[in-house]
Design an enzyme around this catalytic site. Structure first.
Site, PDB file in Angstrom:
ATOM      1  N   HIS A 164      -7.376   7.382   2.474  1.00 49.95           N
ATOM      2  CA  HIS A 164      -7.641   6.004   2.065  1.00 49.95           C
ATOM      3  C   HIS A 164      -6.517   5.075   2.524  1.00 49.95           C
ATOM      4  O   HIS A 164      -6.776   3.968   3.004  1.00 49.95           O
ATOM      5  CB  HIS A 164      -7.794   5.960   0.537  1.00 49.95           C
ATOM      6  CG  HIS A 164      -8.086   4.605  -0.012  1.00 49.95           C
ATOM      7  ND1 HIS A 164      -9.322   4.009   0.125  1.00 49.95           N
ATOM      8  CD2 HIS A 164      -7.317   3.728  -0.695  1.00 49.95           C
ATOM      9  CE1 HIS A 164      -9.298   2.823  -0.455  1.00 49.95           C
ATOM     10  NE2 HIS A 164      -8.084   2.627  -0.958  1.00 49.95           N
ATOM     11  N   PHE A 186       2.304 -11.305   8.434  1.00 48.55           N
ATOM     12  CA  PHE A 186       2.013  -9.985   7.867  1.00 48.55           C
ATOM     13  C   PHE A 186       3.203  -9.525   7.035  1.00 48.55           C
ATOM     14  O   PHE A 186       4.230  -9.132   7.576  1.00 48.55           O
ATOM     15  CB  PHE A 186       1.734  -8.981   9.001  1.00 48.55           C
ATOM     16  CG  PHE A 186       1.328  -7.632   8.505  1.00 48.55           C
ATOM     17  CD1 PHE A 186       0.015  -7.386   8.133  1.00 48.55           C
ATOM     18  CD2 PHE A 186       2.246  -6.603   8.414  1.00 48.55           C
ATOM     19  CE1 PHE A 186      -0.367  -6.131   7.680  1.00 48.55           C
ATOM     20  CE2 PHE A 186       1.874  -5.346   7.965  1.00 48.55           C
ATOM     21  CZ  PHE A 186       0.562  -5.110   7.596  1.00 48.55           C
ATOM     22  N   VAL A 229       0.869  -1.172   0.000  1.00 48.60           N
ATOM     23  CA  VAL A 229       0.000   0.000   0.000  1.00 48.60           C
ATOM     24  C   VAL A 229       0.909   1.225   0.000  1.00 48.60           C
ATOM     25  O   VAL A 229       1.765   1.367   0.871  1.00 48.60           O
ATOM     26  CB  VAL A 229      -0.932   0.015   1.234  1.00 48.60           C
ATOM     27  CG1 VAL A 229      -1.910   1.178   1.146  1.00 48.60           C
ATOM     28  CG2 VAL A 229      -1.675  -1.308   1.377  1.00 48.60           C
TER      29      VAL A 229
END
Length: 133
Positions: A95, A120, A88
């Site tokens: 967002h 993760f 990301v």
């Protein structure tokens, strides 16, 4: 008088993956980056004795969808661990914060609720330059 000190009991495992099944869930968004993460993960598993045919690779649209796919894999009950990979990159809106927070919470929740380790491996970076560094 203080008791004699002694070394703490150490608990650690060895990663011997031969004969075991694993799953990778990867987000397609920023696939240039996640593709490299997937290849690195597959290489690492292979170096620890895991045959590629014993790895399920599930692609989802983006990081936000990773926990849902991981939950389905965990409920199946046939994998040792689920490795969650994505990237990301911060944009100009909030967002990024929502996606990062919910993805992290979701992946952790899968592990807690199912007992299947969920790793993760979602990068959260400010820019492509930061990823490259």
């Amino acid at each position: 008088m203080p008791k004699a000190s002694r070394a703490p009991r150490t608990i650690q495992g060895n990663f011997l993956g031969a004969g075991r099944r694993f799953a990778i869930v990867a987000g397609r968004f920023n696939e240039y980056i996640t593709g490299h993460l997937v290849e690195g993960c597959l290489d690492t598993l292979e170096r620890h004795g895991v045959e590629r045919k014993r790895v399920d690779l599930v692609w989802v649209p983006g990081a936000f969808e990773i926990p849902t796919a991981a939950r389905h894999l965990a409920r199946r009950g046939d994998v040792e661990a689920i490795i969650c990979l994505g990237c990301v990159i911060r944009g100009d809106t909030p967002h990024y914060d929502h996606v990062c927070r919910e993805t992290a919470k979701g992946i952790a929740e899968v592990g807690r609720r199912t007992g299947t380790p969920t790793i993760f491996g979602v990068l959260t970076v400010e820019s492509i330059e930061q990823y490259l560094a």
